[in-house]
Design a protein around this motif. Structure first.
Motif, mmCIF file in Angstrom:
data_model
loop_
_atom_site.group_PDB
_atom_site.id
_atom_site.type_symbol
_atom_site.label_atom_id
_atom_site.label_comp_id
_atom_site.label_asym_id
_atom_site.label_seq_id
_atom_site.Cartn_x
_atom_site.Cartn_y
_atom_site.Cartn_z
ATOM 1 N N GLY A 259 0.847 -1.199 0.000
ATOM 2 C CA GLY A 259 0.000 0.000 0.000
ATOM 3 C C GLY A 259 0.879 1.244 0.000
ATOM 4 N N VAL A 260 0.509 2.240 -0.823
ATOM 5 C CA VAL A 260 1.317 3.460 -0.924
ATOM 6 C C VAL A 260 0.411 4.685 -0.829
ATOM 7 N N LEU A 261 0.944 5.723 -0.198
ATOM 8 C CA LEU A 261 0.313 7.043 -0.208
ATOM 9 C C LEU A 261 1.445 8.055 -0.400
ATOM 10 N N SER A 262 1.386 8.829 -1.503
ATOM 11 C CA SER A 262 2.531 9.702 -1.837
ATOM 12 C C SER A 262 2.150 11.183 -1.763
ATOM 13 N N SER A 263 1.323 11.534 -0.781
ATOM 14 C CA SER A 263 0.735 12.880 -0.704
ATOM 15 C C SER A 263 1.745 13.985 -0.419
ATOM 16 N N LYS A 264 1.388 15.201 -0.893
ATOM 17 C CA LYS A 264 2.121 16.421 -0.522
ATOM 18 C C LYS A 264 1.623 16.947 0.814
#
Length: 359
Positions: A259-264
């Motif tokens: 699972g990935v989350l690449s938020s700013k």
């Protein structure tokens, strides 16, 4: 005690999921739990517990007096004590209070761009905050901001929670079983899918069986177009798949492997909690309260935001080490179960409610 969760839509977003989760959890804890969607229904309507009273307002514009009177009448008839207003629905709640002053308003701030609070429009919110009894904020930055900027004395940080859903898989997932990377995030600029695509592109030639699955609402705007153009330009269409909003996200996560989350920018992303419930080894960027959920090398991998090199290295470290995936996925599950459980969060919410409703 009777409480109405107020939300502008039931599309599959983080604030919307939280409103549904709270309404469902409270249905077993208080006299009566209600949920009102003001503008739009959506796929989350099907997730409501049968014990939750549901009301669709069908508000057509910002100042829809007919809709406000209709909501006020419903609240008065049902003898509801508290409106728990999520995100932008605070405006509707405030208009109702002007017509029915005895109602209490608790505002739940889910603002996703908490790294860029200086850009946040606040004039209308500030005026409305005169009528708030309490503010829940999804991260500490937002709580501090509310204390400084709003006319409300009672504020606290409230972590999100999620619940395990025993869903069946209905979405036709592409890619090879055992080699799927998933990103559960609506297609919004703050989620920085382009950074994730950069990172995936860097590893895709070495790990051609691995695929990337983007699950979240497509707003059919310029940002979405930039994602699709990137996939086309770099010939990633055989390895990157977009699904839009899906009703079976819990089941999808069970069939994925990273699972990935690449938020700013983030509050406390519900996606990370849902990854944990699925025991997914997870990578997240170090924004908002992500570090409370993903403790680097203990419950997952934490990388700097807007850094595709760090993200691709983290992806590769998981791909190359199945035992690391297994250990960190299980550790995240235990962490979520202990510190982001429904029981703890609902206890806090009920405690705040009781400050404003006589026993």
């Amino acid at each position: 005690m009777k409480v109405l969760q107020l939300i502008d839509s039931l599309e599959a977003g983080g604030a919307e999921r939280v409103a549904v989760n709270i309404a469902n959890a409270l249905s077993a804890e208080i006299s009566k739990s209600y949920l009102c969607s003001t503008r739009q229904e959506g796929i989350l309507k099907a997730s409501l517990d049968p014990k939750v009273d549901y009301f669709f307002l069908n508000k057509k514009r910002t100042f829809d007096l007919k809709a406000i009177i209709k909501l006020k009448s419903f609240i008065k008839q049902e003898q509801i004590d508290i409106i728990h207003a999520h995100s932008s629905s605070y405006f509707t709640a405030t208009l109702v209070k002007l017509l029915y002053p005895k109602i209490k308003i608790i505002w739940h701030d889910h603002y996703g761009n908490s790294e860029f609070l200086h850009q946040r429009p606040k004039q209308v919110l500030k005026l409305c905050s005169y009528f708030f009894n309490h503010v829940f904020s999804v991260n500490q930055l937002l709580a501090s901001w509310a204390e400084r900027k709003l006319y409300v004395k009672s504020v606290n940080y409230l972590p999100n929670f999620s619940v395990e859903n025993k869903q069946s898989l209905v979405t036709q997932l592409k890619g090879v079983e055992g080699k799927r990377i998933v990103c559960l995030a609506n297609l919004r600029p703050q989620k920085d899918h382009i950074n994730l695509l950069h990172a995936f592109k860097a590893i895709s030639h070495k790990h051609q069986d691995w695929t990337l699955h983007l699950v979240g609402k497509d707003f059919e705007d310029d940002y979405t177009q930039s994602i699709k153009q990137y996939i086309k330009d770099f010939m990633l269409s055989g390895g990157v798949f977009l699904y839009g909003s899906c009703p079976d996200t819990s089941a999808i996560l069970k069939h994925c492997d990273i699972g990935v989350l690449s938020s700013k920018s983030e509050g406390l992303p519900l996606a990370l909690i849902e990854y944990g419930l699925a025991s997914l080894p997870t990578i997240a960027t170090n924004v908002g309260q992500c570090k409370e959920v993903i403790i680097n090398e203990q419950t997952g991998l934490l990388v700097p935001s807007e850094n595709s090199n760090a993200l691709s290295e983290a992806l590769e470290s998981y791909i190359n080490n199945s035992s690391k995936r297994e250990v960190l996925g299980h550790s995240l599950y235990l962490h979520i179960d202990k510190d982001f459980s429904k029981k703890a969060v609902i206890s806090t919410i009920k405690g705040i409610y009781s400050n404003f409703v006589p026993h």
